[in-house]
Write a protein that holds these residues in place. Sequence first.
Motif, PDB file in Angstrom:
ATOM      1  N   THR A   1       0.950  -1.281   0.130  1.00 58.21           N
ATOM      2  CA  THR A   1      -0.001   0.086   0.035  1.00 58.21           C
ATOM      3  C   THR A   1       0.815   1.420  -0.003  1.00 58.21           C
ATOM      4  O   THR A   1       0.252   2.387  -0.205  1.00 58.21           O
ATOM      5  CB  THR A   1      -0.927   0.287   1.177  1.00 58.21           C
ATOM      6  N   ALA A   2       2.142   1.025   0.240  1.00 55.53           N
ATOM      7  CA  ALA A   2       2.978   2.306   0.298  1.00 55.53           C
ATOM      8  C   ALA A   2       4.206   1.797  -0.261  1.00 55.53           C
ATOM      9  O   ALA A   2       4.758   0.761  -0.358  1.00 55.53           O
ATOM     10  CB  ALA A   2       3.395   2.772   1.793  1.00 55.53           C
ATOM     11  N   THR A   3       4.989   2.607  -0.989  1.00 54.25           N
ATOM     12  CA  THR A   3       6.228   2.412  -1.572  1.00 54.25           C
ATOM     13  C   THR A   3       7.123   2.139  -0.455  1.00 54.25           C
ATOM     14  O   THR A   3       7.312   2.743   0.593  1.00 54.25           O
ATOM     15  CB  THR A   3       6.678   3.540  -2.367  1.00 54.25           C
ATOM     16  N   MET A   4       8.156   1.194  -0.782  1.00 53.53           N
ATOM     17  CA  MET A   4       9.090   0.883   0.075  1.00 53.53           C
ATOM     18  C   MET A   4      10.011   1.863   0.295  1.00 53.53           C
ATOM     19  O   MET A   4      10.942   1.752   1.403  1.00 53.53           O
ATOM     20  CB  MET A   4       9.907  -0.475  -0.630  1.00 53.53           C
ATOM     21  N   GLU A   5      10.138   2.823  -0.397  1.00 47.20           N
ATOM     22  CA  GLU A   5      11.187   4.046  -0.124  1.00 47.20           C
ATOM     23  C   GLU A   5      10.781   4.723   0.878  1.00 47.20           C
ATOM     24  O   GLU A   5      11.730   5.381   1.602  1.00 47.20           O
ATOM     25  CB  GLU A   5      11.204   5.007  -1.643  1.00 47.20           C
ATOM     26  N   ASP A   6       9.560   4.649   1.632  1.00 45.43           N
ATOM     27  CA  ASP A   6       9.324   5.426   2.591  1.00 45.43           C
ATOM     28  C   ASP A   6       9.897   4.591   3.814  1.00 45.43           C
ATOM     29  O   ASP A   6      10.014   5.226   4.916  1.00 45.43           O
ATOM     30  CB  ASP A   6       7.530   5.512   2.713  1.00 45.43           C
ATOM     31  N   TYR A   7      10.377   3.389   3.563  1.00 45.17           N
ATOM     32  CA  TYR A   7      10.898   2.783   4.634  1.00 45.17           C
ATOM     33  C   TYR A   7      12.223   2.500   4.660  1.00 45.17           C
ATOM     34  O   TYR A   7      12.751   1.855   5.433  1.00 45.17           O
ATOM     35  CB  TYR A   7      10.252   1.280   5.045  1.00 45.17           C
TER      36      TYR A   7
ATOM     37  N   ASN B   1      15.505   1.894  13.617  1.00 45.66           N
ATOM     38  CA  ASN B   1      15.087   2.149  12.271  1.00 45.66           C
ATOM     39  C   ASN B   1      13.737   3.011  12.084  1.00 45.66           C
ATOM     40  O   ASN B   1      13.694   3.571  11.388  1.00 45.66           O
ATOM     41  CB  ASN B   1      15.148   0.971  11.343  1.00 45.66           C
ATOM     42  N   TYR B   2      12.974   2.492  12.985  1.00 44.77           N
ATOM     43  CA  TYR B   2      11.528   3.022  12.977  1.00 44.77           C
ATOM     44  C   TYR B   2      10.930   3.445  14.372  1.00 44.77           C
ATOM     45  O   TYR B   2      10.160   2.898  15.212  1.00 44.77           O
ATOM     46  CB  TYR B   2      10.595   2.113  12.366  1.00 44.77           C
ATOM     47  N   PRO B   3      11.485   4.497  15.101  1.00 45.48           N
ATOM     48  CA  PRO B   3      11.185   5.006  16.163  1.00 45.48           C
ATOM     49  C   PRO B   3       9.610   5.285  16.294  1.00 45.48           C
ATOM     50  O   PRO B   3       8.904   5.244  17.418  1.00 45.48           O
ATOM     51  CB  PRO B   3      11.951   6.256  16.633  1.00 45.48           C
ATOM     52  N   ASN B   4       9.007   5.935  15.056  1.00 42.37           N
ATOM     53  CA  ASN B   4       7.551   6.145  15.186  1.00 42.37           C
ATOM     54  C   ASN B   4       6.739   4.824  15.323  1.00 42.37           C
ATOM     55  O   ASN B   4       6.851   3.821  14.666  1.00 42.37           O
ATOM     56  CB  ASN B   4       7.216   6.745  13.729  1.00 42.37           C
ATOM     57  N   LEU B   5       5.821   5.105  16.237  1.00 38.96           N
ATOM     58  CA  LEU B   5       4.847   3.863  16.422  1.00 38.96           C
ATOM     59  C   LEU B   5       4.060   3.245  15.278  1.00 38.96           C
ATOM     60  O   LEU B   5       3.836   2.273  14.985  1.00 38.96           O
ATOM     61  CB  LEU B   5       3.963   4.265  17.457  1.00 38.96           C
ATOM     62  N   ASP B   6       3.641   4.110  14.554  1.00 41.76           N
ATOM     63  CA  ASP B   6       2.853   3.844  13.323  1.00 41.76           C
ATOM     64  C   ASP B   6       3.667   3.070  12.321  1.00 41.76           C
ATOM     65  O   ASP B   6       3.364   2.014  11.613  1.00 41.76           O
ATOM     66  CB  ASP B   6       2.199   4.902  12.456  1.00 41.76           C
ATOM     67  N   ASP B   7       4.947   3.570  12.175  1.00 39.49           N
ATOM     68  CA  ASP B   7       6.002   2.746  11.230  1.00 39.49           C
ATOM     69  C   ASP B   7       6.340   1.421  11.795  1.00 39.49           C
ATOM     70  O   ASP B   7       6.240   0.279  10.967  1.00 39.49           O
ATOM     71  CB  ASP B   7       7.259   3.627  11.062  1.00 39.49           C
ATOM     72  N   GLN B   8       6.490   1.277  13.160  1.00 35.35           N
ATOM     73  CA  GLN B   8       6.614  -0.006  13.690  1.00 35.35           C
ATOM     74  C   GLN B   8       5.399  -0.977  13.414  1.00 35.35           C
ATOM     75  O   GLN B   8       5.834  -2.222  13.207  1.00 35.35           O
ATOM     76  CB  GLN B   8       6.816   0.073  15.365  1.00 35.35           C
ATOM     77  N   LYS B   9       4.181  -0.463  13.678  1.00 37.79           N
ATOM     78  CA  LYS B   9       3.159  -1.378  13.216  1.00 37.79           C
ATOM     79  C   LYS B   9       3.096  -1.686  12.115  1.00 37.79           C
ATOM     80  O   LYS B   9       2.670  -2.822  11.521  1.00 37.79           O
ATOM     81  CB  LYS B   9       1.680  -0.567  13.652  1.00 37.79           C
ATOM     82  N   ALA B  10       3.335  -0.727  11.096  1.00 33.62           N
ATOM     83  CA  ALA B  10       3.316  -1.054   9.563  1.00 33.62           C
ATOM     84  C   ALA B  10       4.290  -2.117   9.149  1.00 33.62           C
ATOM     85  O   ALA B  10       4.141  -2.944   8.251  1.00 33.62           O
ATOM     86  CB  ALA B  10       3.613   0.119   8.833  1.00 33.62           C
ATOM     87  N   ARG B  11       5.575  -2.051   9.660  1.00 34.50           N
ATOM     88  CA  ARG B  11       6.586  -3.123   9.545  1.00 34.50           C
ATOM     89  C   ARG B  11       6.175  -4.517  10.149  1.00 34.50           C
ATOM     90  O   ARG B  11       6.226  -5.540   9.512  1.00 34.50           O
ATOM     91  CB  ARG B  11       7.985  -2.772   9.971  1.00 34.50           C
TER      92      ARG B  11
END
Length: 435
Positions: free
Chosen positions: A224-230, A272-282
Amino acid sequence: MLAFLGFSMIVVFMFLIITKRMSAMVALVSIPILFALIGGFYAGLGDMMMDGIKQVAPTGVMLMFAILYFGIMIDSGLFDPLVSKILSIVKGDPLKIVIGTSVLSMLIALDGDGTTTYMITVAAMLPLYKRIGMNPLILTCMAMLSLGVMNMTPWGGPTARAVAALQLDMGDVFVPLIPVMGAAIVWNLFTAFVLGKKERKRLGIAEIQYSEAELLAMSQAGATATMEDYKRPKLRWFNLALTIALLVCLIVGVLPLATLFMIATIIALMVNYPNLDDQKARISNHAANVLAVVGLVFASGIFTGILSGTEMVDAMANSLVSVIPESLGSYFTVIVAVTSLPFTYFMANDPYYFGVLPILAETAAAYGVDPVEIARASILGQPIHAMSPLMASAYLLVGMAGVEWGDHQKFIFKWALGSCFVMIITAIVLGVITF
C-alpha cells in the motif's frame, strides 16, 4: 506393529502432501492423530501433543522474531547493495542467476542457520526470477541444497549433536569431512549449471538493465505504500553491525536463539522506525509470513510429539537396525550413512542423534567399527534432512518463494539425493568412512 504403524503414517502423510490432497498444516495435525487412534493410544494423546508443542515452542518463537528481524533489515535496505552487485554480475542470463543463487546461499549458509539463509537468499534473488520469468522452484532448490551442505559445520547443529551423543572430539569428526563437503559444493554448482542451462535454453538471455527501484517494486507488489518510505540508507552501517553482532552471538551461544532474535528485533525496530505507526506497519507487513511459518512449526510439534510419545519412532529405528544381516557387519558404516537419509528426513535431529545414533554406534562396536566413523557417516544425510517436513525453516523458504510444498519436494529430491551420494562416495574413496 508399532514400526508398521509408524511407516504407514509416514507414507500416508507424504502421499497426501505431494499429491496436494491436504495442506502441510492440516496433514501434520490430522494424520498422526488418526494413526495414534488406530494404534489405541487414546489415553495419553493429549499429553503427547502438548509435549511435542512444548518441544518446538522455542523454535516457533525464534522463527517469529527471526522473520521480523530480517524482514526489517530487508525493508530498511540493508541488502540493497548486495542485490545491486548481483545484478551487475548476472544481468539477464538465467545460467549466471542460478549459479549466483548457489554461491550466495552457500556463503550465507556458513552460519548454519536456515532462517537466515532462506530469507536473505530469497529477498535478494526472487525479484530477478520474477523479472525474467524463471522457475522459482530452482531458487528454493539451490537455497536448500546449500543449507544441506553448510549445515554440517560444527556450529550448524548435526555435527555438534553427533559429537556430544558419542562423546567424541570435534576435530576428529569434522576435519576429515571438509573435503567431503567440498565435493558436495561442486555438486551444488553442477546442479546450478544444469538447471541454469535449461532455463537459458527456455528463456534466452534477457537484454535488459535492472534498476534497484524496479526490483524492489516488484518484490513488494501489492504494497500500500512504496518501500522507499521505509528505506534507511543512513542506518545501513548500524544495521550491518547489528546483524554481524547477532550472528556472532548466535554462533558463540551468548543467549538462547529465541531471546537473541527478540532483543535484536526490538533494537532494530526502535532505531530504524522510532515512530509507533511505522513499527506497526513493518510488523503488519511480515505478519503473513510469521503466521504461516509459526503455525506450521506448532503443527509439526503435534507430529513429532505423537511419533515420539507412541514410541513409533523407536520401533521404526529398531526395526531397521534389526534387518541388517550379520554378514554385512563390516559394511555397517556405509549402512549408517545410507540409512541416515530416511532417519534424518522423518526424525528431528535431537531424537536421531541422541536416540538412534548411540544404538547404531553400540551395534557397530560389535563389528569393530570406530564410533568416530559412525558419527561422520550419520551426518552425510543432511541434504535430505533439509527437506524434512519437521524443518521449520523449510516452510519459510517455500512461503517466501510462493511455491507449493509438494512441488518443491518433487523438484529437489533427486538433486538432494545426488548430493548425499556424492558425499558418501567421496567419504569412502578418501577413507573418511571405511568398510
